[in-house]
Scaffold this active site. Structure first.
Site, PDB file in Angstrom:
ATOM      1  N   CYS A  43     -16.443  64.477 -19.422  1.00 25.47           N
ATOM      2  CA  CYS A  43     -15.317  63.366 -19.760  1.00 25.47           C
ATOM      3  C   CYS A  43     -15.314  62.350 -21.318  1.00 25.47           C
ATOM      4  O   CYS A  43     -16.406  62.383 -22.038  1.00 25.47           O
ATOM      5  CB  CYS A  43     -14.563  62.525 -18.398  1.00 25.47           C
ATOM      6  SG  CYS A  43     -13.206  62.297 -19.824  1.00 25.47           S
TER       7      CYS A  43
ATOM      8  N   ARG B 194     -10.000  61.935 -28.168  1.00 27.63           N
ATOM      9  CA  ARG B 194     -10.397  60.693 -26.651  1.00 27.63           C
ATOM     10  C   ARG B 194      -8.973  60.527 -25.922  1.00 27.63           C
ATOM     11  O   ARG B 194      -7.748  60.330 -27.085  1.00 27.63           O
ATOM     12  CB  ARG B 194     -10.694  59.296 -27.512  1.00 27.63           C
ATOM     13  CG  ARG B 194     -11.870  59.172 -27.824  1.00 27.63           C
ATOM     14  CD  ARG B 194     -12.685  58.114 -27.549  1.00 27.63           C
ATOM     15  NE  ARG B 194     -12.526  56.846 -26.559  1.00 27.63           N
ATOM     16  CZ  ARG B 194     -12.922  56.441 -26.853  1.00 27.63           C
ATOM     17  NH1 ARG B 194     -12.110  55.254 -27.709  1.00 27.63           N
ATOM     18  NH2 ARG B 194     -12.425  55.299 -25.412  1.00 27.63           N
TER      19      ARG B 194
ATOM     20  N   HIS C 253     -14.090  65.181 -14.706  1.00 27.61           N
ATOM     21  CA  HIS C 253     -14.918  65.229 -14.171  1.00 27.61           C
ATOM     22  C   HIS C 253     -15.091  65.873 -12.635  1.00 27.61           C
ATOM     23  O   HIS C 253     -15.161  65.621 -11.196  1.00 27.61           O
ATOM     24  CB  HIS C 253     -14.492  64.191 -13.060  1.00 27.61           C
ATOM     25  CG  HIS C 253     -14.380  62.782 -13.808  1.00 27.61           C
ATOM     26  ND1 HIS C 253     -15.672  61.745 -14.369  1.00 27.61           N
ATOM     27  CD2 HIS C 253     -13.080  62.235 -14.885  1.00 27.61           C
ATOM     28  CE1 HIS C 253     -15.281  61.437 -15.084  1.00 27.61           C
ATOM     29  NE2 HIS C 253     -13.698  61.202 -15.605  1.00 27.61           N
TER      30      HIS C 253
ATOM     31  N   GLU D  34     -17.790  65.775 -10.009  1.00 34.35           N
ATOM     32  CA  GLU D  34     -18.240  64.376  -9.598  1.00 34.35           C
ATOM     33  C   GLU D  34     -17.386  63.991  -8.418  1.00 34.35           C
ATOM     34  O   GLU D  34     -17.710  63.636  -7.702  1.00 34.35           O
ATOM     35  CB  GLU D  34     -19.172  63.947 -10.282  1.00 34.35           C
ATOM     36  CG  GLU D  34     -18.826  62.559 -11.302  1.00 34.35           C
ATOM     37  CD  GLU D  34     -18.220  63.348 -12.019  1.00 34.35           C
ATOM     38  OE1 GLU D  34     -18.428  64.063 -13.072  1.00 34.35           O
ATOM     39  OE2 GLU D  34     -17.473  61.533 -13.201  1.00 34.35           O
TER      40      GLU D  34
HETATM   41  N1  GLN Z   1     -11.233  57.952 -21.844  1.00 34.06           N
HETATM   42  C1  GLN Z   1     -12.613  57.948 -22.336  1.00 34.06           C
HETATM   43  C2  GLN Z   1     -13.454  57.646 -23.406  1.00 34.06           C
HETATM   44  O1  GLN Z   1     -12.689  57.660 -24.296  1.00 34.06           O
HETATM   45  C3  GLN Z   1     -13.384  58.547 -20.840  1.00 34.06           C
HETATM   46  C4  GLN Z   1     -12.622  58.551 -19.708  1.00 34.06           C
HETATM   47  C5  GLN Z   1     -13.490  59.194 -18.720  1.00 34.06           C
HETATM   48  O2  GLN Z   1     -14.496  58.941 -18.768  1.00 34.06           O
HETATM   49  N2  GLN Z   1     -12.862  58.970 -17.521  1.00 34.06           N
HETATM   50  O3  GLN Z   1     -14.345  56.879 -23.326  1.00 34.06           O
END
Ligand code: GLN
Length: 188
Positions: free
Chosen positions: A77, A104, A169, A171
């Protein structure tokens, strides 16, 4: 084997649990010298704008580049965003470890978080699902990049050389597959 987890911000603790389940010893990485003890690195989820600033403040950029020339890096992410070549937000200065560009927050806001089944390109692996939280989307992928998993026709798990980047994610739902395949490819 000791694997580092960037512990500046975000959900680094849960990665430690996954690594321990795989028999590795997690080491929190905050300063350049912490990298000396490890043979792999996780860039966790969190807020990529904040993490980008902290990477600079703690003088980790150059040491991570040198480290990544020898050892695998797995980004999830926000970690994926940090691994890109280009990001659609000038506040993020990415590390350029994977030949891809990302957008993002492309899967909606926090309230639109979801878990869904991924389409794995490795038919030997069992069913795998991904947890998406304000996840980034890959909008350009270089030709040396291999796709591991797809969600609704978009690549969400990719490998460039020894490095792996995930939109989601693993994890958070205890999914071991991606950490295992990145850091222990012989067990694949
Ligand atoms: N939206 C977050 C970012 O741009 C990432 C979100 C996440 O790691 N769950 O950094």
């Amino acid at each position: 084997m000791k694997i580092g987890v960037l512990a500046l911000q975000g959900d680094f603790m849960k990665h430690g649990k996954i690594l321990a389940e795989l028999g590795a010893r997690p080491v929190w990485i905050r300063y350049p010298r912490d990298l000396e003890a490890v043979e792999g690195l996780v860039l966790p989820g969190g807020e990529s704008t904040t993490m980008s600033k902290l990477l600079t403040r703690n003088q980790l950029r150059e040491p991570i580049h040198r480290f990544a020339a020898t050892y695998p890096v797995l980004g999830t992410c926000a970690g994926m965003i940090l691994m890109a070549r280009r990001v659609d937000d000038p506040r993020v200065e990415p590390l350029e470890l994977v030949d891809m560009d990302v957008t993002r927050n492309a899967y909606g806001r926090q309230v639109h978080s979801f878990t869904d089944r991924l389409e794995l390109r490795n038919h030997h692996a069992g069913p795998v699902s991904g947890v998406f939280i304000r996840a980034p989307k890959i909008v350009r992928l270089g030709t040396p990049v291999q796709v591991w998993a797809v969600y609704e026709e978009a690549p969400v798990a990719v490998q460039d050389g020894r490095h792996v980047a995930l939109s989601f994610h693993p994890e958070l739902n205890g999914e071991l597959y991606f950490h295992q395949r990145t850091f222990f490819p012989a067990h694949d």
